[in-house]
Structures are given as structure tokens and as C-alpha cells.
Design a protein around this motif. Structure first.
Motif, PDB file in Angstrom:
ATOM      1  N   PRO A 191      10.897 -41.230  -5.364  1.00  0.00           N
ATOM      2  CA  PRO A 191      11.808 -40.159  -4.956  1.00  0.00           C
ATOM      3  C   PRO A 191      11.178 -39.279  -3.894  1.00  0.00           C
ATOM      4  CG  PRO A 191      10.845 -39.702  -7.106  1.00  0.00           C
ATOM      5  CD  PRO A 191      10.465 -41.107  -6.767  1.00  0.00           C
ATOM      6  N   GLU A 192      12.036 -38.758  -2.998  1.00  0.00           N
ATOM      7  CA  GLU A 192      11.565 -37.867  -1.937  1.00  0.00           C
ATOM      8  C   GLU A 192      11.145 -36.530  -2.537  1.00  0.00           C
ATOM      9  OE1 GLU A 192      13.582 -35.440   1.769  1.00  0.00           O
ATOM     10  OE2 GLU A 192      14.257 -37.479   1.358  1.00  0.00           O
ATOM     11  N   PRO A 193       9.978 -35.985  -2.147  1.00  0.00           N
ATOM     12  CA  PRO A 193       9.551 -34.697  -2.700  1.00  0.00           C
ATOM     13  C   PRO A 193      10.485 -33.572  -2.259  1.00  0.00           C
ATOM     14  CG  PRO A 193       8.136 -35.363  -0.887  1.00  0.00           C
ATOM     15  CD  PRO A 193       9.003 -36.537  -1.184  1.00  0.00           C
ATOM     16  N   ALA A 194      10.690 -32.616  -3.147  1.00  0.00           N
ATOM     17  CA  ALA A 194      11.592 -31.506  -2.836  1.00  0.00           C
ATOM     18  C   ALA A 194      10.953 -30.505  -1.900  1.00  0.00           C
ATOM     19  CB  ALA A 194      12.013 -30.813  -4.135  1.00  0.00           C
ATOM     20  N   SER A 195       9.613 -30.427  -1.888  1.00  0.00           N
ATOM     21  CA  SER A 195       8.921 -29.484  -1.015  1.00  0.00           C
ATOM     22  C   SER A 195       7.709 -30.181  -0.406  1.00  0.00           C
ATOM     23  CB  SER A 195       8.476 -28.249  -1.804  1.00  0.00           C
ATOM     24  OG  SER A 195       7.612 -28.620  -2.869  1.00  0.00           O
ATOM     25  N   SER A 196       7.108 -29.529   0.573  1.00  0.00           N
ATOM     26  CA  SER A 196       5.991 -30.129   1.299  1.00  0.00           C
ATOM     27  C   SER A 196       4.657 -29.681   0.717  1.00  0.00           C
ATOM     28  CB  SER A 196       6.055 -29.729   2.781  1.00  0.00           C
ATOM     29  OG  SER A 196       7.252 -30.179   3.376  1.00  0.00           O
ATOM     30  N   ALA A 197       3.785 -30.647   0.459  1.00  0.00           N
ATOM     31  CA  ALA A 197       2.433 -30.350  -0.041  1.00  0.00           C
ATOM     32  C   ALA A 197       1.459 -30.428   1.132  1.00  0.00           C
ATOM     33  CB  ALA A 197       2.050 -31.329  -1.141  1.00  0.00           C
ATOM     34  N   TRP A 198       1.526 -29.414   2.011  1.00  0.00           N
ATOM     35  CA  TRP A 198       0.730 -29.474   3.235  1.00  0.00           C
ATOM     36  C   TRP A 198      -0.761 -29.390   2.964  1.00  0.00           C
ATOM     37  CZ3 TRP A 198       2.733 -31.666   7.136  1.00  0.00           C
ATOM     38  CH2 TRP A 198       4.094 -31.516   7.428  1.00  0.00           C
ATOM     39  N   ALA A 199      -1.168 -28.673   1.929  1.00  0.00           N
ATOM     40  CA  ALA A 199      -2.597 -28.607   1.603  1.00  0.00           C
ATOM     41  C   ALA A 199      -3.131 -30.002   1.272  1.00  0.00           C
ATOM     42  CB  ALA A 199      -2.837 -27.650   0.442  1.00  0.00           C
ATOM     43  N   ALA A 200      -2.333 -30.784   0.548  1.00  0.00           N
ATOM     44  CA  ALA A 200      -2.741 -32.151   0.233  1.00  0.00           C
ATOM     45  C   ALA A 200      -2.824 -33.001   1.493  1.00  0.00           C
ATOM     46  CB  ALA A 200      -1.755 -32.766  -0.760  1.00  0.00           C
ATOM     47  N   VAL A 201      -1.880 -32.804   2.409  1.00  0.00           N
ATOM     48  CA  VAL A 201      -1.907 -33.533   3.687  1.00  0.00           C
ATOM     49  C   VAL A 201      -3.208 -33.231   4.437  1.00  0.00           C
ATOM     50  CG1 VAL A 201      -0.835 -33.721   5.969  1.00  0.00           C
ATOM     51  CG2 VAL A 201       0.599 -33.688   3.908  1.00  0.00           C
ATOM     52  N   PHE A 202      -3.575 -31.955   4.507  1.00  0.00           N
ATOM     53  CA  PHE A 202      -4.806 -31.592   5.214  1.00  0.00           C
ATOM     54  C   PHE A 202      -6.040 -32.129   4.487  1.00  0.00           C
ATOM     55  CE2 PHE A 202      -2.071 -28.463   7.344  1.00  0.00           C
ATOM     56  CZ  PHE A 202      -2.509 -28.620   8.658  1.00  0.00           C
ATOM     57  N   SER A 203      -5.977 -32.240   3.166  1.00  0.00           N
ATOM     58  CA  SER A 203      -7.120 -32.805   2.442  1.00  0.00           C
ATOM     59  C   SER A 203      -7.310 -34.273   2.796  1.00  0.00           C
ATOM     60  CB  SER A 203      -6.931 -32.632   0.926  1.00  0.00           C
ATOM     61  OG  SER A 203      -6.040 -33.602   0.391  1.00  0.00           O
ATOM     62  N   LEU A 204      -6.210 -34.980   3.060  1.00  0.00           N
ATOM     63  CA  LEU A 204      -6.311 -36.373   3.488  1.00  0.00           C
ATOM     64  C   LEU A 204      -6.877 -36.468   4.898  1.00  0.00           C
ATOM     65  CD1 LEU A 204      -2.997 -37.906   2.086  1.00  0.00           C
ATOM     66  CD2 LEU A 204      -5.274 -37.899   1.069  1.00  0.00           C
ATOM     67  N   ALA A 205      -6.515 -35.518   5.768  1.00  0.00           N
ATOM     68  CA  ALA A 205      -7.086 -35.491   7.117  1.00  0.00           C
ATOM     69  C   ALA A 205      -8.597 -35.292   7.060  1.00  0.00           C
ATOM     70  CB  ALA A 205      -6.435 -34.383   7.942  1.00  0.00           C
ATOM     71  N   VAL A 206      -9.045 -34.404   6.169  1.00  0.00           N
ATOM     72  CA  VAL A 206     -10.489 -34.190   5.995  1.00  0.00           C
ATOM     73  C   VAL A 206     -11.144 -35.465   5.464  1.00  0.00           C
ATOM     74  CG1 VAL A 206     -12.241 -32.865   4.759  1.00  0.00           C
ATOM     75  CG2 VAL A 206     -10.224 -31.709   5.658  1.00  0.00           C
ATOM     76  N   GLY A 207     -10.440 -36.170   4.568  1.00  0.00           N
ATOM     77  CA  GLY A 207     -10.963 -37.423   4.052  1.00  0.00           C
ATOM     78  C   GLY A 207     -11.141 -38.468   5.140  1.00  0.00           C
ATOM     79  N   VAL A 208     -10.142 -38.596   6.018  1.00  0.00           N
ATOM     80  CA  VAL A 208     -10.250 -39.536   7.138  1.00  0.00           C
ATOM     81  C   VAL A 208     -11.421 -39.152   8.038  1.00  0.00           C
ATOM     82  CG1 VAL A 208      -9.103 -40.332   9.239  1.00  0.00           C
ATOM     83  CG2 VAL A 208      -7.816 -40.195   7.097  1.00  0.00           C
ATOM     84  N   PHE A 209     -11.558 -37.849   8.307  1.00  0.00           N
ATOM     85  CA  PHE A 209     -12.664 -37.375   9.139  1.00  0.00           C
ATOM     86  C   PHE A 209     -14.009 -37.729   8.510  1.00  0.00           C
ATOM     87  CE2 PHE A 209     -15.757 -33.875   9.725  1.00  0.00           C
ATOM     88  CZ  PHE A 209     -16.064 -34.099  11.065  1.00  0.00           C
ATOM     89  N   ALA A 210     -14.158 -37.489   7.211  1.00  0.00           N
ATOM     90  CA  ALA A 210     -15.429 -37.763   6.537  1.00  0.00           C
ATOM     91  C   ALA A 210     -15.745 -39.259   6.546  1.00  0.00           C
ATOM     92  CB  ALA A 210     -15.382 -37.240   5.107  1.00  0.00           C
ATOM     93  N   LEU A 211     -14.740 -40.098   6.322  1.00  0.00           N
ATOM     94  CA  LEU A 211     -14.950 -41.540   6.302  1.00  0.00           C
ATOM     95  C   LEU A 211     -15.330 -42.068   7.682  1.00  0.00           C
ATOM     96  CD1 LEU A 211     -11.965 -42.450   3.992  1.00  0.00           C
ATOM     97  CD2 LEU A 211     -14.344 -43.106   3.545  1.00  0.00           C
ATOM     98  N   LEU A 212     -14.605 -41.633   8.714  1.00  0.00           N
ATOM     99  CA  LEU A 212     -14.898 -42.122  10.066  1.00  0.00           C
ATOM    100  C   LEU A 212     -16.233 -41.598  10.567  1.00  0.00           C
ATOM    101  CD1 LEU A 212     -13.137 -43.970  11.931  1.00  0.00           C
ATOM    102  CD2 LEU A 212     -11.981 -43.116   9.898  1.00  0.00           C
TER     103      LEU A 212
END
Length: 395
Positions: free
Chosen positions: A3-24
């Protein structure tokens, strides 16, 4: 589909960006620490360089297998597990006493890198409403651009300052910060779908998906044939010294970061336009660098154009894959990872052949033609599914 989320979890999105940065960042570190690593371990630099190769191979396999092997596990815990692998890999590389231990730990990093990347776009669909997925994916993949800018120079600086082992300890520390960020921001995401190994073949057979992967491969092969030889190209074409070269590469990285974020906006306008425009601009930049007497200012502008355009490539193709098969988005993401990693190897090899035949002008001319041909294939044959509607739009 979940199901589509009712609201945006932008903090979680940014945590994934930090994860990509750390991995690369961890993936790129050996490039800047190769000499001291080889000397300390008593091996050749060529052999130490295989730490990058094994990471890429492991990432390919992980990208293929993650969706099927973790299909019954909450996606939150899968992502956290990959970050734990990142930490363990960097810690044990920092204390590695021989080549075998180094390689095993870099394989762990590849598993984390390929799995995390393959899931990124699919997880974005679980964190924000459908209309905002392109923006979320562009933010997540901005971690790649930031790592491209800072990883090699920062790794070199820290290595000279405190040694290569302490640099990997610092990378492990970055992983701990990433893990805490993700722990407090990522929501529970129950597994969805029935991905198995056979699902990958089923996804490839979906109408239009296979030809799209071919288009994606051509774009990435064209880029990495160019990028592998960016240093000799800039030295020969622009006659720049080492200081100016470092500045140009930094400018390229910044343009890449800006292009990644801009792609999120452009994707909300048109996916097809983004898929087509990026190789057109890269091809034009390559041909301009090879064939036009543009002068220093003109050449710098072409390098910036190239960086901007490539910033949108990963974002656009990840969005395309999830829109084509939203019911198997993780498997589609895994195929994208394999395609990109294969294109890196293939592009570098093809660039080497072209470089041997005619130098940098030949590399940039032929690669520019490949990029323009890929754009033509995208226009004529690649399906561009429409963005999914939000609940409000479909009501």
C-alpha cells in the motif's frame, strides 16, 4: 504491490542517502590508499587493486540474489543488516594481516553494497507517496555523487595523516553513525512479493523490460569508457596540470551531485525525457571535447555538462525499473545493479581497446556516438510507463 504510504518519511529517505554515501566511500577507499596498503601487506599494488574487483563482483551477485534470499524478512532489518556488514567489513580490513583476509572482508562490503543498492528504489516506494518517489530516489542516489566527490581525496588525506588502517576505522565509524540514523528513522516494512531466483528471468521477459536494460547498458558503457580515461583526456585535450586537473574533477563531481538532485524534479515532468536527455547531453559533451576547438572555458563547460547529465542516469533508470515492474521492484532493482556493474567492467575494457587504437580522441568520439545511439534506441524502443497516481489523484 504494497500500500502507498499516507505520509512521507523523509528522515528515513535521508538515512538511506547516508547509507549509500557510506557504502560508496568504503568501496572507493582502496583507490586512494593502494600504495600504503600494498606496502604494509607485502603485496603488489596490482594485487591490492583486486580489492576493488572482488567488491564489484560480490555486489553483482548480491544485487541478483538479495530479493529472493530475503523475501521473508522485514525490509527494515535487511537494510540494517547491510549497514552492519559495512561496519564489520571496514573494521576487519583495518586489522587485516594478509591478502586473503582483506579480500574476504571486501566481499562482505560487496554483499552490502549490491543488496542495499538493489533495494533502494523499491524501499523509496514504501516511504513516500507515489508522486514523490522520483524525488526520494534522487535524494538517495545523491549519496553516490557525494561519495564520488569526497571519498578519494578524503581517503588520501586521512591516509597520509594517520595511516590507511585508521582511515578504514574512520569509515567504520561512519557506518556506526549511519546505523544509528537508520535505526531511529526506518519504519517496519513487512516483506512483500514472492521473489525467487526464477523471478529474475520472469522480470527480464516482461514486455519492454529487456530492451530497456539494453538501453541502460549502452548508456553506462558509453559513460564508463569515457570516465575511465578522463584524466588523460583532460591532460591531452586541455593541457592542464595536476592542480587544475584535481579542480576539474571536483567540479565534475559537484555537477554530478547537482544533476542527481535535478533529475528528481525532471522525472516528475517526464521519465522518457530524462532517459533520453541524459545520454544526448553526455554524447554531445564527449564529441565536443574530442572534436571542437572550444578553448579552456568551453571545455570546462562541456565537463560540467557531462557531470550534470550523468547525475540523472542512475536515478532515471532506477525509477524506470520500478515503474515497469512495480510488483517485483526489488528484483528489477537487482537487475539494474548487475547491469550497471557489468557496464563498468565492459566500458572500461572497451575504452582500453579504443585508447590503444587511437588515444583519447578515439575514446571520446566512439563513446559519444554510442551514447547518442543509446538515446535513439530509448526514443524508438524503450517503453516509458507513466508515473503511478497518488490516492488523491485516482479518487
Amino acid at each position: 504491490m504494497p500500500p502507498e504510504p499516507a505520509s512521507s518519511a523523509w528522515a528515513a529517505v535521508f538515512s538511506l542517502a547516508v547509507g549509500v554515501f557510506a557504502l560508496l566511500t568504503a568501496e572507493y577507499l582502496p583507490a586512494s590508499l593502494l600504495t600504503p596498503m600494498a606496502a604494509d601487506l607485502g603485496i603488489s599494488e596490482a594485487l591490492a587493486g583486486q580489492a576493488v574487483t572482488v567488491t564489484a563482483v560480490a555486489a553483482m551477485l548480491s544485487g541478483l540474489l538479495t530479493a529472493s534470499l530475503t523475501r521473508r524478512i522485514d525490509r527494515r532489518y535487511v537494510l540494517l543488516g547491510f549497514t552492519v556488514l559495512l561496519i564489520v567489513s571496514n573494521l576487519l580490513v583495518a586489522v587485516a594481516s594478509n591478502m586473503a583476509m582483506l579480500m574476504v572482508m571486501r566481499i562482505l562490503l560487496g554483499v552490502a553494497l549490491g543488496g542495499f543498492w538493489s533495494m533502494a528504489a523499491a524501499v523509496a516506494m514504501r516511504l513516500v507517496p507515489a508522486a514523490l518517489v522520483p524525488r526520494a530516489v534522487s535524494i538517495i542516489f545523491s549519496g553516490i555523487a557525494v561519495a564520488t566527490i569526497v571519498a578519494v581525496p578524503l581517503g588520501s588525506y586521512l591516509g597520509d595523516l594517520s595511516g590507511w588502517r585508521n582511515t578504514f576505522l574512520a569509515a567504520a565509524g561512519l557506518g556506526v553513525v549511519t546505523l544509528l540514523f537508520q535505526w531511529f528513522t526506518l519504519p517496519r516494512m513487512a516483506p512483500h512479493g514472492t521473489a525467487r531466483l526464477g523471478t529474475l528471468w520472469e522480470v527480464l521477459r516482461r514486455p519492454g523490460f529487456g530492451v530497456g536494460i539494453v538501453g541502460m547498458l549502452l548508456v553506462h558503457i558509453g559513460h564508463y569508457a569515457l570516465f575511465t580515461y578522463i584524466r588523460p583526456a583532460l591532460e591531452n585535450i586541455m593541457s592542464v596540470d595536476a592542480d587544475k586537473l584535481a579542480l576539474l574533477l571536483f567540479v565534475f563531481g559537484v555537477a554530478n551531485f547537482v544533476g542527481t538532485l535535478a533529475a528528481g524534479w525532471l522525472l516528475q515532468i517526464s521519465l522518457r525525457l530524462t532517459l533520453t536527455l541524459t545520454p544526448v547531453l553526455m554524447g554531445a559533451a564527449a564529441l565536443g571535447l574530442a572534436l571542437l576547438p572550444a578553448g579552456q572555458v568551453g571545455y570546462v563547460a562541456l565537463v560540467i555538462l557531462w557531470g550534470l547529465a550523468f547525475g540523472g542516469v542512475s536515478v532515471a533508470w532506477s525509477n524506470w525499473a520500478t515503474r515497469m515492474v512495480p510488483d517485483q521492484a526489488e528484483s528489477a532493482g537487482g537487475l539494474v545493479v548487475v547491469g550497471v556493474q557489468s557496464a563498468i567492467a565492459g566500458g572500461a575494457a572497451a575504452g582500453g581497446v579504443m585508447f590503444g587504437l587511437g588515444g583519447t580522441v578515439t575514446v571520446f568520439t566512439i563513446s559519444g556516438a554510442i551514447l547518442l545511439a543509446s538515446a535513439l534506441l530509448i526514443v524508438l524502443r524503450v517503453r516509458s510507463p507513466r508515473a503511478p497516481q497518488t490516492a488523491a489523484e485516482s479518487a
